[in-house]
Design a protein around this motif. Structure first.
Motif, PDB file in Angstrom:
ATOM      1  N   TYR A 256       0.834  -1.205   0.000  1.00 55.82           N
ATOM      2  CA  TYR A 256       0.000   0.000   0.000  1.00 55.82           C
ATOM      3  C   TYR A 256       0.866   1.251   0.000  1.00 55.82           C
ATOM      4  O   TYR A 256       0.529   2.253  -0.653  1.00 55.82           O
ATOM      5  N   GLU A 257       1.981   1.214   0.707  1.00 56.33           N
ATOM      6  CA  GLU A 257       2.887   2.363   0.723  1.00 56.33           C
ATOM      7  C   GLU A 257       3.483   2.598  -0.666  1.00 56.33           C
ATOM      8  O   GLU A 257       3.665   3.740  -1.087  1.00 56.33           O
ATOM      9  N   MET A 258       3.783   1.510  -1.390  1.00 51.33           N
ATOM     10  CA  MET A 258       4.246   1.658  -2.780  1.00 51.33           C
ATOM     11  C   MET A 258       3.197   2.364  -3.625  1.00 51.33           C
ATOM     12  O   MET A 258       3.506   3.262  -4.429  1.00 51.33           O
ATOM     13  N   TYR A 259       1.946   1.950  -3.452  1.00 49.98           N
ATOM     14  CA  TYR A 259       0.860   2.490  -4.273  1.00 49.98           C
ATOM     15  C   TYR A 259       0.702   3.997  -4.058  1.00 49.98           C
ATOM     16  O   TYR A 259       0.662   4.762  -5.028  1.00 49.98           O
ATOM     17  N   ILE A 260       0.588   4.406  -2.805  1.00 48.44           N
ATOM     18  CA  ILE A 260       0.349   5.834  -2.565  1.00 48.44           C
ATOM     19  C   ILE A 260       1.594   6.662  -2.915  1.00 48.44           C
ATOM     20  O   ILE A 260       1.473   7.817  -3.345  1.00 48.44           O
ATOM     21  N   THR A 261       2.779   6.078  -2.766  1.00 53.50           N
ATOM     22  CA  THR A 261       4.001   6.806  -3.136  1.00 53.50           C
ATOM     23  C   THR A 261       4.049   7.045  -4.639  1.00 53.50           C
ATOM     24  O   THR A 261       4.436   8.131  -5.096  1.00 53.50           O
ATOM     25  N   ALA A 262       3.646   6.032  -5.421  1.00 54.65           N
ATOM     26  CA  ALA A 262       3.708   6.147  -6.876  1.00 54.65           C
ATOM     27  C   ALA A 262       2.571   6.984  -7.441  1.00 54.65           C
ATOM     28  O   ALA A 262       2.800   7.862  -8.285  1.00 54.65           O
ATOM     29  N   PHE A 263       1.335   6.724  -6.991  1.00 57.91           N
ATOM     30  CA  PHE A 263       0.168   7.326  -7.651  1.00 57.91           C
ATOM     31  C   PHE A 263      -0.391   8.542  -6.921  1.00 57.91           C
ATOM     32  O   PHE A 263      -0.981   9.414  -7.560  1.00 57.91           O
ATOM     33  N   ASN A 264      -0.224   8.617  -5.609  1.00 56.11           N
ATOM     34  CA  ASN A 264      -0.698   9.798  -4.888  1.00 56.11           C
ATOM     35  C   ASN A 264       0.361  10.884  -4.826  1.00 56.11           C
ATOM     36  O   ASN A 264       0.062  12.067  -4.955  1.00 56.11           O
TER      37      ASN A 264
END
Length: 296
Positions: A256-264
């Motif tokens: 989840y941290e990867m996701y928000i770092t990349a897309f948010n």
């Protein structure tokens, strides 16, 4: 004669390569290339919205940055605890249920196997939505049952101390049947003569399974252990649907941290560095587990 043998060997090699090439091609395109691309991006700085050619080379500074961030260290700790909790619960339960469904004279045990396996076939997002309703603090069925038993209502996903446990319970419910089926498949390969001989020697139920079942089930358990570790370390869907890492980052995990770092936040380099760190962790843990089971 020698030339004929060489031509035959060459023909078989080409045939083997022809059969393997579609699978190898898919692995290269959908596994090897994305991994190499992720590794390349992890050494650059840039967002997901710009071309690769415009990303700026920064070397290994992204790796240093993510380990300096307390939020990533917390996400790593959370996902390790989540994986460990699942291992502690699912592994013993899968062995016990596998033994029960394989050896016990239970009417309709094939139906029971199917029922156990069915939750695994349901998409995780759908399972998470249903369990979100079950965990609802005011009118959720779980707290209603607790009230009938005169027990205090629980915060479940809204509690810092219970949110991660709630996600573990969800995963156990959904995936336990899959691992039980794997154990049952391993039990079918153990000759029944071993158990009959042990029974004639006076060995009890516990002794038979400790000395016969567990040693001969070692390869199956190694597979279950490794797959379970990989699946739990990459948990994402229930966190995204139910908690978004809350409350107070108690359910924040690496994926989840990867996701928000990349897309948010638009930091593709940092997110790719996180992905490569998780890949390295999964590979090392998998190799260590396989080596451990081989030495037993």
């Amino acid at each position: 004669m020698i030339q004929r043998q060489r031509s035959l060997i060459r023909s078989r090699s080409l045939t083997t390569l022809g059969f393997l090439s579609p699978g190898l091609g898919l692995l290269i395109v959908f596994v090897a290339v994305p991994i190499l691309l992720t590794a390349w991006i992890s050494l650059h700085q840039g967002s997901m919205a710009i071309p690769y050619s415009r990303m700026r080379w920064v070397g290994f500074s992204n790796y240093a940055t993510i380990f300096e961030q307390p939020i990533f260290r917390t996400a790593l700790l959370n996902v390790f605890l989540y994986s460990l909790a699942n291992l502690v619960i699912i592994l013993p339960l899968s062995i016990l249920l596998g033994l029960f469904l394989y050896q016990a004279q239970v009417y309709g045990r094939n139906v029971l196997r199917t029922v156990l396996f069915l939750p695994y076939m349901i998409p995780t997002v759908a399972v998470a939505i249903v369990w979100g309703y079950l965990y609802e603090p005011q009118y959720g069925p779980l707290n209603e049952i607790l009230s009938w038993l005169h027990l205090p209502a629980q915060g479940w996903l809204g509690s810092v101390h219970e949110a991660m446990l709630s996600l573990v319970i969800l995963n156990v419910w959904q995936t336990l049947g899959y691992y039980v089926v794997m154990v049952v498949a391993g039990l079918t390969e153990i000759p029944q003569e071993y158990y009959e001989a042990a029974a004639l020697d006076g060995a009890g139920w516990w002794r038979r399974h400790w000395s016969i079942t567990l040693p001969l089930l070692r390869r199956t358990l190694a597979f279950v252990f490794v797959i379970l570790t990989i699946n739990t370390l990459q948990v994402f869907d229930p966190v995204y649907v139910l908690t978004q890492g809350s409350p107070v980052n108690s359910t924040d995990v690496a994926a989840y941290e990867m996701y928000i770092t990349a897309f948010n936040y638009g930091q593709a380099g940092l997110a790719s560095a996180m992905a490569m760190v998780m890949l390295a962790i999964v590979l090392v843990l998998s190799l260590l587990q396989l080596r451990l089971f081989r030495s037993l």
